[in-house]
Design a protein around this motif. Structure first.
Motif, short mmCIF file in Angstrom:
data_model
loop_
_atom_site.label_atom_id
_atom_site.label_comp_id
_atom_site.label_asym_id
_atom_site.label_seq_id
_atom_site.Cartn_x
_atom_site.Cartn_y
_atom_site.Cartn_z
N PRO A 20 -42.98 27.25 -28.48
CA PRO A 20 -42.80 26.92 -27.06
C PRO A 20 -44.15 26.81 -26.37
O PRO A 20 -45.11 27.46 -26.75
CB PRO A 20 -42.02 28.14 -26.52
CG PRO A 20 -41.44 28.80 -27.72
CD PRO A 20 -42.38 28.51 -28.86
N GLY A 21 -44.23 25.94 -25.39
CA GLY A 21 -45.49 25.79 -24.68
C GLY A 21 -45.44 24.62 -23.72
O GLY A 21 -44.43 23.90 -23.62
N PRO A 22 -46.55 24.39 -23.03
CA PRO A 22 -46.58 23.35 -21.99
C PRO A 22 -46.42 21.93 -22.51
O PRO A 22 -46.02 21.04 -21.76
CB PRO A 22 -47.94 23.55 -21.31
CG PRO A 22 -48.75 24.33 -22.29
CD PRO A 22 -47.80 25.13 -23.10
N ARG A 23 -46.68 21.67 -23.78
CA ARG A 23 -46.55 20.32 -24.31
C ARG A 23 -45.13 19.79 -24.16
O ARG A 23 -44.91 18.60 -24.01
CB ARG A 23 -46.96 20.28 -25.79
CG ARG A 23 -46.74 18.93 -26.46
CD ARG A 23 -47.66 17.90 -25.80
NE ARG A 23 -47.46 16.57 -26.25
CZ ARG A 23 -47.00 15.59 -25.46
NH1 ARG A 23 -46.64 15.82 -24.24
NH2 ARG A 23 -46.91 14.36 -25.92
N TRP A 24 -44.18 20.68 -24.23
CA TRP A 24 -42.78 20.27 -24.24
C TRP A 24 -42.24 20.04 -22.84
O TRP A 24 -41.11 19.58 -22.68
CB TRP A 24 -41.95 21.30 -25.00
CG TRP A 24 -42.53 21.58 -26.35
CD1 TRP A 24 -43.15 22.72 -26.76
CD2 TRP A 24 -42.61 20.68 -27.46
NE1 TRP A 24 -43.59 22.59 -28.05
CE2 TRP A 24 -43.26 21.34 -28.50
CE3 TRP A 24 -42.17 19.37 -27.66
CZ2 TRP A 24 -43.50 20.75 -29.75
CZ3 TRP A 24 -42.41 18.78 -28.90
CH2 TRP A 24 -43.06 19.47 -29.92
#
Length: 168
Positions: A125-129
């Motif tokens: 999970p992270g900001p890229r998604w």
């Protein structure tokens, strides 16, 4: 140059197939950019305004965004470092050799990640998604293959207009 990964060539895994295509597209990009005269590298021949060096750095950043920032969930200082003022950008002091080396290093990182993970593994999970559930490594690789293939076709047109090499 890396030869085209023919669909009939045996492969031990789907991961190997993805890596063959990415290697082929990456090295085809390098070959086309390397064959262009220096004057063509920072010149745009299209209304959209991008240059061959901008395309090269864009694809390096695409791999960075999808593999490191996305799948691995790493903090990346400038995931959109290929953009300035809402368009692709290459600094005046960046050279073809430097950008090719960065692309190849990013490709080596991608290969290391792919060989260390199962294709069904879900990204961190992270900001890229952007709020969506992370994708599997296989989906990320499929996206990278289409991104390279599409942009390599664009470069074929530009290289042909510049009198350089074209694709099959």
């Amino acid at each position: 140059m890396t030869s085209f990964p023919e669909p009939t060539a045996p492969a031990d895994s789907r991961a190997e197939v993805f890596l063959r295509y990415l290697d082929y597209f990456r090295e085809s990009l390098v070959a086309k950019v390397s064959a262009l005269d220096e004057s063509e590298l920072r010149r745009s021949r299209l209304p959209s305004g991008w240059t061959p060096l901008e395309l090269l750095t864009h694809l390096r950043h695409v791999e960075l965004r999808w593999i490191e920032w996305g799948f691995q969930g790493r903090a990346v200082a400038e995931p959109w470092g290929d953009r300035r003022d809402d368009r692709w950008y290459v600094a005046p002091d960046e050279t073809r050799a430097d950008l090719v080396a960065a692309l190849r290093a990013q490709g080596a990182h991608t290969t290391a990640v792919v060989t260390a993970h199962d294709l069904a593994e879900i990204g961190a999970p992270g900001p890229r998604w952007d709020g969506a559930d992370p994708a599997s490594l296989e989906r990320v690789l499929f996206h990278l293959v289409q991104e390279y293939a599409r942009h390599l076709g664009h470069l074929d047109v530009v290289a042909e207009l510049a009198g350089g090499p074209t694709g099959k």
